[in-house]
Write an enzyme that holds these catalytic residues in place. Structure first.
Site, PDB file in Angstrom:
ATOM      1  N   GLY A 156       9.050   3.802  42.256  1.00  0.00           N
ATOM      2  CA  GLY A 156       9.186   2.992  41.047  1.00  0.00           C
ATOM      3  C   GLY A 156       7.988   3.120  40.125  1.00  0.00           C
TER       4      GLY A 156
ATOM      5  N   GLY B 237      12.934  -1.814  41.842  1.00  0.00           N
ATOM      6  CA  GLY B 237      12.097  -1.425  42.974  1.00  0.00           C
ATOM      7  C   GLY B 237      10.776  -0.908  42.438  1.00  0.00           C
ATOM      8  N   ALA B 238       9.675  -1.587  42.766  1.00  0.00           N
ATOM      9  CA  ALA B 238       8.368  -1.216  42.208  1.00  0.00           C
ATOM     10  C   ALA B 238       7.447  -0.642  43.277  1.00  0.00           C
ATOM     11  CB  ALA B 238       7.725  -2.426  41.537  1.00  0.00           C
TER      12      ALA B 238
ATOM     13  N   ILE C 158      18.547   6.120  43.986  1.00  0.00           N
ATOM     14  CA  ILE C 158      17.678   6.963  44.818  1.00  0.00           C
ATOM     15  C   ILE C 158      17.639   6.447  46.260  1.00  0.00           C
ATOM     16  CG2 ILE C 158      15.321   7.878  45.068  1.00  0.00           C
ATOM     17  CD1 ILE C 158      14.919   7.691  42.126  1.00  0.00           C
TER      18      ILE C 158
ATOM     19  N   HIS D  31      23.043  14.445  50.933  1.00  0.00           N
ATOM     20  CA  HIS D  31      21.577  14.476  50.971  1.00  0.00           C
ATOM     21  C   HIS D  31      21.141  14.232  52.409  1.00  0.00           C
ATOM     22  CE1 HIS D  31      17.526  14.201  49.562  1.00  0.00           C
ATOM     23  NE2 HIS D  31      17.394  12.917  49.816  1.00  0.00           N
TER      24      HIS D  31
ATOM     25  N   ASN E 283      20.313  -1.949  53.629  1.00  0.00           N
ATOM     26  CA  ASN E 283      20.358  -1.424  52.264  1.00  0.00           C
ATOM     27  C   ASN E 283      21.686  -1.690  51.566  1.00  0.00           C
ATOM     28  OD1 ASN E 283      17.728  -0.679  52.375  1.00  0.00           O
ATOM     29  ND2 ASN E 283      18.078   1.502  52.653  1.00  0.00           N
TER      30      ASN E 283
END
EC number: 1.1.1.37
Length: 320
Positions: free
Chosen positions: A15, A10-11, A119, A176, A96
């Site tokens: 990322g 993932g950029a 993450i 979370h 996801n």
């Protein structure tokens, strides 16, 4: 001696920030992976061109094929979509979950010895799915949440007490989300527990309760301010702290989403608890004593995580 290899799946904003921090700390050579052609390559080149200025030595590359992550020592996963207005929880889970399937398959094929940090949100369910999809040992797959939530808690406390963040220790248990459990009894300023600071008049219980509430909504507060995305500096710094503890065998005690096997009365679920991270991944789960009120809050948090996991199993029975 060969450098460590760090693969970032993932950029996006996180990322790119992860790549920069890993470079600055010289943790190893860095591969940015993304399905968007050009994005990881462009970010990697931009960061590589900052190396002569910042004075770090690391080889940075970008890729659109999972073969580029082959042999990675650490894999940090940020791939996925954020929740958008009008999107239901199940919509987000469904999208996801598919991403975790694909990422897990890539890790299974090319980086089966890596330490994996997830993450992607909803975190506790996604790290559970990623471990299933990758087939890696549970002690080598963790979720980044508690380090971030605890950092927010520590920052808010340092701001309240007007002291250095270095002198504030605090940690957060549980999932979370809104049901996370910031533990006041186990949080200190210069070693003095917060309840004692109330007694000596440094603060009030009402102020601490407000800080707990703000910590629970910490991510949402930033989303509301940014309007175009979510936090990325603090999440990236948190994941790098975890990766560094693994790569350098620092054996830091950090709150992470780890798979529990009976600890805290929880079995085969990923929940935020303090663990020791060393060269073998999760070396030890630190099981602290909770009072009745804390147990109830933790139980509620675990139930929320269980609900997300059950929803994942309904969406994709292959995970059941």
């Amino acid at each position: 001696m060969a450098r460590n290899k760090i693969a970032l799946i993932g950029a996006g904003q996180i990322g790119g920030t992860l790549a920069h921090l890993a470079g600055l700390k010289e943790l190893g050579d860095i591969v940015l992976f993304d399905i968007a052609e050009g994005t990881p390559q462009g970010k990697a080149l931009d960061l590589a061109e900052s190396a002569p200025v910042d004075g770090f030595n690391a080889h940075l590359s970008g890729a659109n094929d999972y073969s580029a992550i082959e042999g990675a020592d650490v894999v940090i996963v940020t791939a996925g979509v954020p929740r958008k207005p009008g999107m239901s929880r199940d919509d987000l889970l469904g999208i996801n979950l598919k991403v975790m399937e694909s990422v897990g398959a890539g890790i299974k094929t090319y980086a089966k010895d890596a330490f994996v940090i997830c993450i992607t949100n909803p975190l506790d369910a996604m790290v559970w799915a990623l471990q299933k999809a990758s087939g890696l040992p549970p002690q080598k797959v963790v979720g980044m949440a508690g380090v971030l939530d605890s950092a927010r808690f520590r920052y808010f406390l340092s701001d309240e007490f007007k002291v250095s963040v270095e002198d504030v220790t605090a940690f957060v248990l549980g999932g979370h989300g809104d049901d996370m459990v910031p533990l006041l009894r186990y949080s200190t300023v210069a070693g003095i527990p917060l309840p004692d600071l109330v007694k000596i008049g440094w603060t009030t219980q009402e102020k601490l309760d407000a800080i707990v509430k703000r910590t629970r909504g910490g991510g949402g507060e930033i989303v509301n301010l940014l309007k175009t995305g979510s936090a990325f500096y603090a999440p990236a710094a948190s994941a790098i702290a975890m990766a560094e503890s693994y790569l350098k065998d620092k054996r830091r005690v950090l709150p992470v989403a780890a798979q529990l096997n009976g600890e805290y009365g929880v079995d085969k679920l990923y929940v935020g608890v303090p663990v020791v991270i060393g060269a073998n991944g999760v070396e030890k789960v630190v099981e602290i004593t909770l009072d009745d009120a804390e147990k109830e809050l933790f139980k509620k948090s675990v139930a929320s995580v269980q609900g997300l996991v059950e929803a994942c199993k309904t969406i994709n029975p292959a995970f059941a």
